[in-house]
Write a protein that holds these residues in place. Structure first.
Motif, PDB file in Angstrom:
ATOM      1  N   SER A   1       1.020  -1.198   0.064  1.00 29.35           N
ATOM      2  CA  SER A   1       0.181   0.123   0.071  1.00 29.35           C
ATOM      3  C   SER A   1       1.027   1.287   0.034  1.00 29.35           C
ATOM      4  O   SER A   1       1.157   1.736   0.921  1.00 29.35           O
ATOM      5  CB  SER A   1      -0.853  -0.007   1.238  1.00 29.35           C
ATOM      6  OG  SER A   1      -1.478   0.930   1.211  1.00 29.35           O
TER       7      SER A   1
ATOM      8  N   ASP B   1      -5.363  11.154  -0.291  1.00 32.63           N
ATOM      9  CA  ASP B   1      -5.736  10.532  -1.726  1.00 32.63           C
ATOM     10  C   ASP B   1      -7.163  10.310  -2.189  1.00 32.63           C
ATOM     11  O   ASP B   1      -7.667  10.774  -3.392  1.00 32.63           O
ATOM     12  CB  ASP B   1      -5.002   9.312  -1.667  1.00 32.63           C
ATOM     13  CG  ASP B   1      -3.426   9.228  -1.558  1.00 32.63           C
ATOM     14  OD1 ASP B   1      -3.053  10.099  -1.498  1.00 32.63           O
ATOM     15  OD2 ASP B   1      -3.182   8.100  -0.994  1.00 32.63           O
ATOM     16  N   TRP B   2      -8.041  10.081  -1.199  1.00 35.16           N
ATOM     17  CA  TRP B   2      -9.461   9.892  -1.418  1.00 35.16           C
ATOM     18  C   TRP B   2     -10.011  11.474  -2.112  1.00 35.16           C
ATOM     19  O   TRP B   2     -10.658  11.296  -2.846  1.00 35.16           O
ATOM     20  CB  TRP B   2     -10.097   9.368  -0.146  1.00 35.16           C
ATOM     21  CG  TRP B   2     -11.584   9.297  -0.726  1.00 35.16           C
ATOM     22  CD1 TRP B   2     -12.283   8.438  -1.287  1.00 35.16           C
ATOM     23  CD2 TRP B   2     -12.521  10.401  -0.308  1.00 35.16           C
ATOM     24  NE1 TRP B   2     -13.619   8.627  -1.527  1.00 35.16           N
ATOM     25  CE2 TRP B   2     -13.843   9.891  -0.876  1.00 35.16           C
ATOM     26  CE3 TRP B   2     -12.732  11.733   0.022  1.00 35.16           C
ATOM     27  CZ2 TRP B   2     -14.950  10.728  -0.620  1.00 35.16           C
ATOM     28  CZ3 TRP B   2     -13.926  12.534   0.452  1.00 35.16           C
ATOM     29  CH2 TRP B   2     -15.052  11.794  -0.249  1.00 35.16           C
TER      30      TRP B   2
ATOM     31  N   SER C   1      -4.332   8.465   3.222  1.00 30.41           N
ATOM     32  CA  SER C   1      -5.431   7.894   2.517  1.00 30.41           C
ATOM     33  C   SER C   1      -6.733   9.142   2.438  1.00 30.41           C
ATOM     34  O   SER C   1      -7.228   8.945   1.313  1.00 30.41           O
ATOM     35  CB  SER C   1      -5.999   6.751   3.056  1.00 30.41           C
ATOM     36  OG  SER C   1      -4.888   5.602   3.335  1.00 30.41           O
TER      37      SER C   1
ATOM     38  N   ILE D   1      -9.428   6.978   9.223  1.00 26.47           N
ATOM     39  CA  ILE D   1      -8.837   6.773   8.133  1.00 26.47           C
ATOM     40  C   ILE D   1      -7.194   7.788   8.317  1.00 26.47           C
ATOM     41  O   ILE D   1      -7.266   8.636   9.061  1.00 26.47           O
ATOM     42  CB  ILE D   1      -9.338   7.314   7.054  1.00 26.47           C
ATOM     43  CG1 ILE D   1      -8.848   7.275   5.482  1.00 26.47           C
ATOM     44  CG2 ILE D   1      -9.654   8.972   7.029  1.00 26.47           C
ATOM     45  CD1 ILE D   1      -9.657   7.777   4.135  1.00 26.47           C
TER      46      ILE D   1
ATOM     47  N   ASP E   1      -6.145   2.452   8.736  1.00 25.55           N
ATOM     48  CA  ASP E   1      -6.604   2.145   7.559  1.00 25.55           C
ATOM     49  C   ASP E   1      -7.551   1.001   7.624  1.00 25.55           C
ATOM     50  O   ASP E   1      -8.313   0.633   6.671  1.00 25.55           O
ATOM     51  CB  ASP E   1      -5.834   2.562   6.156  1.00 25.55           C
ATOM     52  CG  ASP E   1      -5.713   4.021   6.022  1.00 25.55           C
ATOM     53  OD1 ASP E   1      -6.433   4.854   6.323  1.00 25.55           O
ATOM     54  OD2 ASP E   1      -4.643   4.245   5.232  1.00 25.55           O
TER      55      ASP E   1
END
Ligand code: ZN
Length: 464
Positions: free
Chosen positions: A218, A339-340, A336, A332, A227
């Motif tokens: 990841s 990125d989301w 992440s 989260i 995560d």
């Protein structure tokens, strides 16, 4: 050294441990794990988990500290610190397994292997990055991925594991060639923990040399604990696989170095909740060693330290509310989330605040658990417009990640309510903690230098 020996005697008396040589040595390096990080985790352990006892490492009878400066800076990087912790020499930042004049220096793995110990190294981040590389490679710069990774094949190490490889950045062919070089060096490759267990089932016995990494890394690592990625490899699994392999090669004596690498990555991102969950994950790995120690208390040594402090993390900031329980509202990692939101902003024709508000509630507990104020909400809305609508807000770049301005703000608010402060997104020059238990643990008392630690490990095993 004389001062340390005196201190060691004093501690040994209070520890009531037999002064037997250490036959089984577990060396844990929490990358970037400063005292503030440990303290925040202890606070979470006390206030949220309602534990009466300290976290495992802090319950060890020896708790001391080490200086982390390098030969070129009061603030070390992982390469110079990794070299210091593996070889006992100070070098310049960026250098791996070399002294400041670029003369290669060997890690204590070489001494231990000469003495018949099985030796293994594992990390949750890239197996060819600084901390593990310092155990088997020599390079003037940690970025020389094509020259670092293949040196593992000739290392003689019985076990090497990582969450990913920097070498992959050089392309698929380079990585395929590396795997061939490793196989020629006698390594069996296990892609994932299940595949490692499969190696055993196939032949009934484990191979003498194992290279293990996850099938689906990841972003350069096994994945952040916070995560909750299904099936992600854990630091404890890496430790367990290393233990099984080393015990198979030599049940009489072994040495392993295990790095909790993504503690550092979460700290570079100034992700307070992420750091706490990563240290708890690291604790699970230490517990694998601790359970072994309970079975062999007089022959086992466990040492836990850090290569440097990342972020200057502390409990305490102006106006902060000090509620560490908000770490559980966070579902989260900051990486992440960044990125989301970036993908969401790119792929949504008409991004709305209402949708983002829902995400903030769900993933960070904003307004529902974390009492985000009216003023903070307005600031978030302003940055929402500037990040996703007018797109004029600038990104923030840290060592391992890029954050849009909206993500940076949201996590700054979260840190504020948890009462977590940061001085930098790079490293801080603070002392790092040292914890030890078991055979000759008393050697690790006093204010140490990071270069003392590998030499004291050798001494604890009777190898100097
Ligand atoms: Zn580091």
């Amino acid at each position: 050294m004389k001062r340390q020996i005196l201190a060691a005697f004093a501690a040994a008396a209070t520890l009531s441990m037999a002064a037997e040589d250490a036959k089984y040595v577990f060396y844990f390096i929490g990358d970037g794990m400063g005292l503030g990080h440990v303290n925040a985790t202890e606070t979470y352990n006390r206030d949220v988990l309602r534990s009466d006892s300290p976290i495992l490492m802090a319950s060890f009878p020896v708790a001391s500290q080490a200086r982390s400066y390098s030969a070129s800076s009061p603030i070390t990087d992982s390469a110079a610190a990794g070299t210091a912790l593996a070889s006992g020499i100070k070098t310049k930042n960026s250098m791996v397994g070399m002294d400041p004049d670029t003369v290669p220096v060997s890690s204590i793995a070489v001494d231990f292997m000469k003495a018949g110990y099985a030796v293994g190294v594992g990390t949750t981040v890239q197996a060819d990055d600084a901390t593990p590389a310092a155990w088997y490679a020599h390079a003037a710069n940690r970025g020389m991925k094509e020259t670092i990774a293949p040196q593992a094949a000739e290392s003689g190490l019985s076990f090497i594991a990582g969450g990913d490889f920097k070498l992959k950045g050089a392309g698929e062919v380079a990585f395929r060639e590396f795997k061939d070089v490793m196989r020629k060096g006698g390594y069996e490759i296990a892609e994932g923990y299940a595949a490692f267990n499969e190696l055993k089932r196939k032949g009934g016995k484990l191979p003498r040399k194992v290279l293990m990494y996850p099938e689906n890394p990841s972003g350069g690592q096994v994945g952040y604990t916070i995560d909750s990625i299904p099936g992600a490899m854990t630091c404890a699994q890496i430790t367990e696989a290393c233990l099984q392999t080393l015990e198979n090669v030599n049940p009489e004596k072994f040495l392993m170095m295990i790095e909790g690498g993504n503690i550092d990555w979460a700290a570079h991102s100034n992700d307070g909740g992420g750091v706490i969950k990563e240290i708890l994950n690291f604790q699970d790995a230490i517990n694998v060693a601790y359970q072994f120690y309970l079975r062999h208390p007089s022959e086992t040594l466990i040492v836990v330290t850090a290569d440097h402090d990342t972020g200057g993390m502390s409990l305490g900031r102006n106006g902060g509310a000090y509620n560490i329980a908000y770490a559980d509202a966070q579902k989260i990692s900051k990486d992440s989330f960044a990125d989301w939101t970036r993908n969401w902003g790119k792929n949504t024709p008409d991004p709305t605040w209402e949708e983002m508000e829902k995400m903030l509630k769900e993933k960070l507990g904003f307004w529902t658990v974390v009492p985000v104020s009216e003023k903070e909400t307005q600031e978030l809305r302003k940055l929402f417009d500037e990040t996703f609508i007018s797109k004029k807000a600038e990104d923030e770049q840290t060592l391992y990640h890029t954050f849009n301005a909206f993500t940076a703000k949201a996590f700054s608010i979260l840190n504020y309510h948890m009462g977590i402060g940061w001085t930098t997104t790079y490293h801080a020059g603070n002392f790092v903690p040292v914890y030890a238990i078991g055979a000759n643990a008393g050697y690790f008392t006093g204010c140490l230098n990071n270069t003392d630690i590998p030499l004291l490990i050798k001494r604890a095993a009777g190898l100097d």
